[in-house]
Design an enzyme around this catalytic site. Sequence first.
Site, short mmCIF file in Angstrom:
data_model
loop_
_atom_site.label_atom_id
_atom_site.label_comp_id
_atom_site.label_asym_id
_atom_site.label_seq_id
_atom_site.Cartn_x
_atom_site.Cartn_y
_atom_site.Cartn_z
N VAL A 107 0.84 -1.20 0.00
CA VAL A 107 0.00 0.00 0.00
C VAL A 107 0.88 1.25 0.00
O VAL A 107 0.38 2.35 0.18
CB VAL A 107 -0.94 0.00 1.23
CG1 VAL A 107 -1.90 -1.18 1.19
CG2 VAL A 107 -0.14 -0.03 2.55
N HIS A 156 -4.25 -4.65 -2.03
CA HIS A 156 -4.66 -4.29 -0.66
C HIS A 156 -4.87 -2.79 -0.48
O HIS A 156 -4.88 -2.31 0.66
CB HIS A 156 -3.65 -4.85 0.35
CG HIS A 156 -3.64 -6.35 0.40
ND1 HIS A 156 -2.57 -7.09 0.85
CD2 HIS A 156 -4.59 -7.27 0.03
CE1 HIS A 156 -2.86 -8.38 0.77
NE2 HIS A 156 -4.07 -8.51 0.26
C1 BJW Z 1 12.70 -9.52 1.70
C2 BJW Z 1 13.59 -8.53 2.00
C3 BJW Z 1 14.33 -8.07 0.95
C4 BJW Z 1 12.61 -8.96 3.80
N1 BJW Z 1 14.17 -8.59 -0.27
N2 BJW Z 1 12.54 -10.03 0.49
C5 BJW Z 1 -6.58 -19.30 7.85
C6 BJW Z 1 -6.06 -19.90 6.71
C7 BJW Z 1 -6.10 -19.27 5.45
C8 BJW Z 1 -6.66 -17.99 5.33
C9 BJW Z 1 -7.17 -17.40 6.46
C10 BJW Z 1 -7.12 -18.04 7.69
N3 BJW Z 1 -7.68 -17.23 8.62
C11 BJW Z 1 -8.07 -16.07 8.00
C12 BJW Z 1 -7.76 -16.17 6.68
C13 BJW Z 1 -7.98 -15.13 5.63
C14 BJW Z 1 -7.00 -13.99 5.77
C15 BJW Z 1 -5.58 -14.55 5.75
O1 BJW Z 1 -5.04 -14.86 4.71
N4 BJW Z 1 -4.95 -14.68 6.90
C16 BJW Z 1 -3.60 -15.28 6.98
C17 BJW Z 1 -2.71 -14.43 7.84
C18 BJW Z 1 -3.73 -16.69 7.46
N5 BJW Z 1 -7.24 -13.13 4.62
C19 BJW Z 1 -8.12 -12.15 4.63
O2 BJW Z 1 -8.75 -11.87 5.64
C20 BJW Z 1 -8.35 -11.41 3.33
N6 BJW Z 1 -9.73 -11.33 3.07
C21 BJW Z 1 -10.50 -12.43 2.89
O3 BJW Z 1 -10.05 -13.55 2.90
O4 BJW Z 1 -11.81 -12.12 2.70
C22 BJW Z 1 -12.77 -13.16 2.60
C23 BJW Z 1 -14.09 -12.48 2.35
C24 BJW Z 1 -14.78 -12.76 1.19
C25 BJW Z 1 -16.00 -12.13 0.97
C26 BJW Z 1 -16.51 -11.23 1.89
C27 BJW Z 1 -15.81 -10.93 3.04
C28 BJW Z 1 -14.57 -11.56 3.27
C29 BJW Z 1 -7.83 -9.98 3.41
C30 BJW Z 1 -6.37 -9.91 3.62
C31 BJW Z 1 -5.95 -8.45 3.76
C32 BJW Z 1 -4.48 -8.30 4.17
N7 BJW Z 1 -4.25 -6.96 4.59
C33 BJW Z 1 -2.92 -6.55 4.98
C34 BJW Z 1 -3.00 -5.12 5.53
C35 BJW Z 1 -3.21 -4.11 4.40
C36 BJW Z 1 -3.29 -2.73 4.89
C37 BJW Z 1 -2.04 -2.26 5.56
O5 BJW Z 1 -0.95 -2.30 4.97
O6 BJW Z 1 -2.13 -1.82 6.70
O7 BJW Z 1 -2.04 -6.63 3.87
S1 BJW Z 1 -2.16 -7.64 6.20
C38 BJW Z 1 -0.54 -7.52 5.52
O8 BJW Z 1 -0.14 -8.80 4.97
C39 BJW Z 1 -0.67 -6.58 4.31
C40 BJW Z 1 0.24 -7.23 3.33
O9 BJW Z 1 -0.05 -6.78 2.02
C41 BJW Z 1 -0.01 -8.69 3.56
C42 BJW Z 1 1.08 -9.59 3.06
O10 BJW Z 1 2.26 -9.38 3.73
P1 BJW Z 1 3.64 -9.45 2.95
O11 BJW Z 1 3.69 -8.38 1.94
O12 BJW Z 1 3.87 -10.81 2.47
O13 BJW Z 1 4.67 -9.01 4.09
P2 BJW Z 1 5.38 -9.91 5.24
O14 BJW Z 1 5.88 -8.97 6.26
O15 BJW Z 1 4.51 -11.00 5.69
O16 BJW Z 1 6.59 -10.61 4.48
C43 BJW Z 1 7.70 -9.87 4.01
C44 BJW Z 1 8.65 -10.86 3.35
O17 BJW Z 1 9.72 -10.12 2.80
C45 BJW Z 1 9.29 -11.86 4.34
O18 BJW Z 1 9.12 -13.18 3.81
C46 BJW Z 1 10.77 -11.48 4.36
O19 BJW Z 1 11.64 -12.61 4.44
C47 BJW Z 1 10.92 -10.82 3.01
N8 BJW Z 1 11.98 -9.84 2.93
N9 BJW Z 1 13.45 -8.26 3.39
C48 BJW Z 1 13.22 -9.59 -0.42
N10 BJW Z 1 15.26 -7.11 1.16
#
Ligand code: BJW
Length: 292
Positions: A107, A156
Amino acid sequence: MAALQLPEDLRVRVREALAHGRLLAFTGAGISAESGVPTFRGPEGLWKNRRPEDLATPEAFRRDPEAVWEWYSWRRERVTRCRPNEAHLALARWALAGGLRVVTQNVDGLHDRALGLIREESGGLDGREEAPGESTARPPLPWEPGASLEDPVRLHGSLFRTRCTGCNVEEAYPYDEEEAGSPPPACPRCGALLRPAVVWFGEALRPSDIERSLEWASEAAVTLSIGTSALVFPASQVPLTTLAHGGTVIEINPTETPLSGRADFRLGAPAATAVPALLGSHPNPLPRLDRP
Ligand code: BJW
Ligand code: ZN
């Protein structure tokens, strides 16, 4: 960076995917880490000893809108001071050349700012870098008239936009130094609280965003999964969709993720060095490649 340890057949697949506009870059917080933006998970992600998972929810905003708004104000301020790094810039160059598309979970607006910088560098289009959230109109979505294919799908949402909790109107919310410490603003139309226009846990993504991302993933000859923990659904389906359609997935991440065992190849290196090294140099001036 020293030559990447990448098998020659994968190198050829990346080159061919770029030549035919069939490379997809799927990015997460790690691509912005070297720009100074904290990732979500791990010790770096903590804010005032609270986990992002506890703040990025509709319940948290209902319970304590001031604290959640303050976290987003702090992030807006921090991201505004960061610059796109070599990974954002390499992707932007190839996107403008028609070689790839970007789907981001981020974002932070750094992909958009990188596009602005490369356009400026190549003397094209608007010729300036737009500050995050500067534009007041809603930017067209990548498949709408007026949009270009080089624009990323932002799964997101954006830190620099708000949505009204009453009338649902979404609009730009440019960063303003004066905002530090102020409570969430009220909607000028209906008086309800404005919230960040981002997707919180339990909320649905915009259907057209996820549909378009999965369509691009299914068409991709190669998908790069860059800097994401690949944990969050449904975004995590993007590289899996490429695999299901017979495409190649290359993961770029210093740490293993649930995707690592399924990807065709892993580059355990930071994005700002691995991405430019993998994509290689691009022709200058940038040609418009024919997309299939
Ligand atoms: C490097 C590096 C370098 C470091 N070079 N790499 C159980 C099982 C499965 C699913 C679910 C569950 N329980 C709940 C769920 C669903 C849930 C979900 O997936 N949860 C999981 C945590 C389990 N999902 C949702 O709720 C989604 N909605 C949904 O499912 O709706 C259903 C629905 C349908 C119809 C009606 C109503 C509902 C929505 C998900 C929204 C996620 N939102 C966020 C916040 C956004 C706003 C904000 O920024 O504040 O999005 S959470 C956060 O995680 C953010 C990110 O975009 C997202 C992903 O994170 P990301 O980008 O992968 O970051 P990190 O920190 O996790 O990883 C960074 C990586 O970089 C690491 O691996 C490092 O090693 C690496 N790294 N330095 C390269 N230099
Ligand atoms: Zn309103």
